[in-house]
Design a protein around this motif. Structure first.
Motif, PDB file in Angstrom:
ATOM      1  N   ARG A   1      59.012 -26.966  72.693  1.00 22.16           N
ATOM      2  CA  ARG A   1      59.233 -26.644  71.357  1.00 22.16           C
ATOM      3  C   ARG A   1      59.919 -27.691  70.866  1.00 22.16           C
ATOM      4  O   ARG A   1      60.241 -28.104  69.595  1.00 22.16           O
ATOM      5  CB  ARG A   1      60.287 -25.486  71.143  1.00 22.16           C
ATOM      6  N   ARG A   2      60.049 -29.018  71.606  1.00 24.76           N
ATOM      7  CA  ARG A   2      60.596 -30.284  71.374  1.00 24.76           C
ATOM      8  C   ARG A   2      60.017 -31.117  72.182  1.00 24.76           C
ATOM      9  O   ARG A   2      59.584 -31.155  73.350  1.00 24.76           O
ATOM     10  CB  ARG A   2      61.968 -30.272  71.441  1.00 24.76           C
ATOM     11  N   LEU A   3      59.536 -32.460  71.451  1.00 23.93           N
ATOM     12  CA  LEU A   3      58.991 -33.659  72.335  1.00 23.93           C
ATOM     13  C   LEU A   3      59.927 -34.730  71.957  1.00 23.93           C
ATOM     14  O   LEU A   3      60.094 -35.252  70.680  1.00 23.93           O
ATOM     15  CB  LEU A   3      57.416 -33.803  71.654  1.00 23.93           C
ATOM     16  N   THR A   4      60.499 -35.444  72.746  1.00 23.40           N
ATOM     17  CA  THR A   4      61.229 -36.801  72.585  1.00 23.40           C
ATOM     18  C   THR A   4      60.685 -37.947  73.148  1.00 23.40           C
ATOM     19  O   THR A   4      60.379 -37.919  74.410  1.00 23.40           O
ATOM     20  CB  THR A   4      62.762 -36.585  72.909  1.00 23.40           C
ATOM     21  N   ILE A   5      60.660 -39.075  72.661  1.00 20.85           N
ATOM     22  CA  ILE A   5      60.172 -40.313  73.104  1.00 20.85           C
ATOM     23  C   ILE A   5      61.036 -41.293  72.673  1.00 20.85           C
ATOM     24  O   ILE A   5      61.630 -41.657  71.747  1.00 20.85           O
ATOM     25  CB  ILE A   5      58.674 -40.730  72.467  1.00 20.85           C
ATOM     26  N   ARG A   6      61.729 -41.849  73.978  1.00 22.99           N
ATOM     27  CA  ARG A   6      62.558 -42.994  74.074  1.00 22.99           C
ATOM     28  C   ARG A   6      62.225 -44.122  74.738  1.00 22.99           C
ATOM     29  O   ARG A   6      61.674 -44.037  75.630  1.00 22.99           O
ATOM     30  CB  ARG A   6      63.944 -42.389  74.754  1.00 22.99           C
TER      31      ARG A   6
ATOM     32  N   GLN B   1      61.663 -38.001  67.814  1.00 23.07           N
ATOM     33  CA  GLN B   1      61.725 -36.587  68.053  1.00 23.07           C
ATOM     34  C   GLN B   1      61.034 -35.742  67.257  1.00 23.07           C
ATOM     35  O   GLN B   1      61.248 -35.754  66.025  1.00 23.07           O
ATOM     36  CB  GLN B   1      63.306 -36.220  68.339  1.00 23.07           C
ATOM     37  N   TYR B   2      60.252 -34.865  67.899  1.00 22.39           N
ATOM     38  CA  TYR B   2      59.598 -33.892  67.118  1.00 22.39           C
ATOM     39  C   TYR B   2      60.015 -32.176  67.471  1.00 22.39           C
ATOM     40  O   TYR B   2      60.127 -32.158  68.667  1.00 22.39           O
ATOM     41  CB  TYR B   2      57.932 -33.826  67.397  1.00 22.39           C
ATOM     42  N   ASP B   3      60.524 -31.669  66.434  1.00 19.99           N
ATOM     43  CA  ASP B   3      60.798 -30.188  66.661  1.00 19.99           C
ATOM     44  C   ASP B   3      59.859 -29.357  65.970  1.00 19.99           C
ATOM     45  O   ASP B   3      59.288 -29.506  64.744  1.00 19.99           O
ATOM     46  CB  ASP B   3      62.270 -30.035  66.032  1.00 19.99           C
ATOM     47  N   TYR B   4      59.264 -28.211  66.914  1.00 21.97           N
ATOM     48  CA  TYR B   4      58.207 -27.487  66.327  1.00 21.97           C
ATOM     49  C   TYR B   4      58.813 -26.193  66.007  1.00 21.97           C
ATOM     50  O   TYR B   4      59.645 -25.709  66.788  1.00 21.97           O
ATOM     51  CB  TYR B   4      57.140 -27.311  67.422  1.00 21.97           C
ATOM     52  N   GLU B   5      58.133 -25.302  65.089  1.00 23.52           N
ATOM     53  CA  GLU B   5      58.517 -24.068  64.643  1.00 23.52           C
ATOM     54  C   GLU B   5      58.487 -23.024  65.819  1.00 23.52           C
ATOM     55  O   GLU B   5      59.168 -22.176  65.808  1.00 23.52           O
ATOM     56  CB  GLU B   5      58.171 -23.736  63.345  1.00 23.52           C
ATOM     57  N   GLY B   6      57.601 -23.183  66.453  1.00 23.80           N
ATOM     58  CA  GLY B   6      57.084 -22.351  67.463  1.00 23.80           C
ATOM     59  C   GLY B   6      56.676 -23.214  68.767  1.00 23.80           C
ATOM     60  O   GLY B   6      56.272 -24.454  68.606  1.00 23.80           O
ATOM     61  N   PRO B   7      56.538 -22.540  69.845  1.00 27.44           N
ATOM     62  CA  PRO B   7      55.886 -23.198  71.161  1.00 27.44           C
ATOM     63  C   PRO B   7      54.456 -23.894  70.743  1.00 27.44           C
ATOM     64  O   PRO B   7      53.586 -23.301  70.076  1.00 27.44           O
ATOM     65  CB  PRO B   7      55.842 -22.312  72.224  1.00 27.44           C
TER      66      PRO B   7
ATOM     67  N   GLY C   1      52.346 -23.424  63.035  1.00 26.71           N
ATOM     68  CA  GLY C   1      53.689 -23.698  62.575  1.00 26.71           C
ATOM     69  C   GLY C   1      53.707 -24.949  62.251  1.00 26.71           C
ATOM     70  O   GLY C   1      53.026 -26.071  62.632  1.00 26.71           O
ATOM     71  N   GLY C   2      54.881 -25.262  61.613  1.00 24.66           N
ATOM     72  CA  GLY C   2      55.238 -26.845  61.173  1.00 24.66           C
ATOM     73  C   GLY C   2      56.009 -27.566  62.057  1.00 24.66           C
ATOM     74  O   GLY C   2      56.614 -27.040  63.198  1.00 24.66           O
ATOM     75  N   GLN C   3      56.459 -28.587  61.793  1.00 23.53           N
ATOM     76  CA  GLN C   3      57.288 -29.670  62.761  1.00 23.53           C
ATOM     77  C   GLN C   3      58.136 -30.418  61.834  1.00 23.53           C
ATOM     78  O   GLN C   3      57.869 -30.743  60.586  1.00 23.53           O
ATOM     79  CB  GLN C   3      56.210 -30.569  63.528  1.00 23.53           C
ATOM     80  N   THR C   4      59.216 -30.979  62.441  1.00 18.18           N
ATOM     81  CA  THR C   4      60.041 -31.883  61.808  1.00 18.18           C
ATOM     82  C   THR C   4      60.173 -33.186  62.698  1.00 18.18           C
ATOM     83  O   THR C   4      60.037 -32.997  63.923  1.00 18.18           O
ATOM     84  CB  THR C   4      61.385 -31.409  61.681  1.00 18.18           C
TER      85      THR C   4
END
Length: 295
Positions: free
Chosen positions: A70-75, A10-16, A280-283
């Motif tokens: 603002r979020r990308l999830t790979i399952r 899962q990637y969470d981005y500070e902005g779109p 912006g950054g990402q987590t």
């Protein structure tokens, strides 16, 4: 052994962000030691998957997400059935008493160099410096002891495990084999790169393997979260072919290991990689759950 594996990235981005283009290498290979019976992949936001095999034969899925997110999830969810590798006794039987010098001599031929060129040359991660060469030479005098290629590889794997400390805080994803010589500590990725570099320094073809190692039930439970993702080494032994070695763990590579794919080093087999447009950054958060089916 029958294993169920769940892998969430899962990637969470500070902005779109937009125009996110990605590729994933999260499909277990099917070989003489394992079979992938089922796999499902979900992408959020929803995206179409395109599949192909890369140069090394690894299954790759690529996808793009063009709309702002603002979020990308790979399952991924998969079921893999594994079995143990050949025992040292069976490997020795296959070698059939062939003189060790014959195998070493063949590895120095032009035929071997042409056949395994990509797995013999140094790479960014598996660099061969004076320090790496010196460590590889210190393993043993293979000529004086008439040691087999298989025996030398086993000793190399054991020496790395004994002389280097497993320390998740000591290195980063960019650490090279030569850095390990100085640090004397690292993680499975670092141990694997060092072994690969040492193999290539002695003209033994070697490749980096990415996958999973199930140890949850050995720790008093049925699931394995923190130590499931793993890296080890495959080296080519004349007559036997590609043999697996784990310089991080003492147990032989067997039914508890699930191979995703292989390459020259980590860069060839990154599980998830991509680019996107945005500021912006990402987590990043990765969760792996390996469970053994009750027999």
């Amino acid at each position: 052994m029958r294993l169920n594996i769940s892998h969430v990235t899962q990637y969470d981005y500070e902005g779109p962000v937009t125009d996110s283009v990605n590729e994933i290498r999260l499909t277990p290979s099917t070989n003489d030691r394992q079979s992938c019976y089922q796999q499902a992949i979900w992408i959020e936001p929803n995206a179409s998957l395109f599949s192909y095999e890369d140069y090394f034969g690894n299954r790759v899925h690529s996808f793009s997400v063009n709309s702002p997110h603002r979020r990308l999830t790979i399952r991924t969810q998969m079921t893999v059935v594994t079995k143990n590798a050949l025992s040292p006794e069976k490997q020795a039987a296959l070698l059939n008493g062939k003189p060790a010098r014959e195998a070493w001599s063949w590895l120095e031929t032009e035929e071997a160099a042409n056949r395994f060129a990509e797995f013999l040359l140094p790479t960014g991660y598996a660099d061969i410096t004076d320090g790496v060469q010196s460590f590889a030479d210190s393993i043993c005098d293979k000529e004086g002891l008439d040691m087999s290629v298989l025996g030398w590889l086993t000793q190399l794997s054991s020496s790395i495990r004994q002389q280097f400390t497993y320390d998740p805080e000591a290195t980063t994803v960019k650490t090279k084999a030569s850095d390990m010589i100085d640090a004397k500590r690292g993680v499975c990725q670092d141990f694997a790169h060092l072994m690969i570099a040492c193999c290539r320094a002695h003209q033994i073809p070697a490749r980096y393997v990415s996958g999973y190692h199930f140890v949850g039930d050995l720790q008093g439970g049925t699931a394995d979260f923190e130590q499931a993702s793993h890296a080890w080494v495959e080296a080519y032994v004349p007559t036997l072919g590609w043999c697996s070695f784990d310089p991080t763990n003492e147990a032989p590579v067997g039914e508890r290991y699930v191979k995703l794919g292989h390459g020259r080093d980590y860069k060839d087999i990154v599980p998830v990689k991509g680019v996107y447009r945005g500021n912006g950054g990402q987590t990043l958060q990765v969760t792996v759950d390996v469970r053994k089916f009750d027999e």
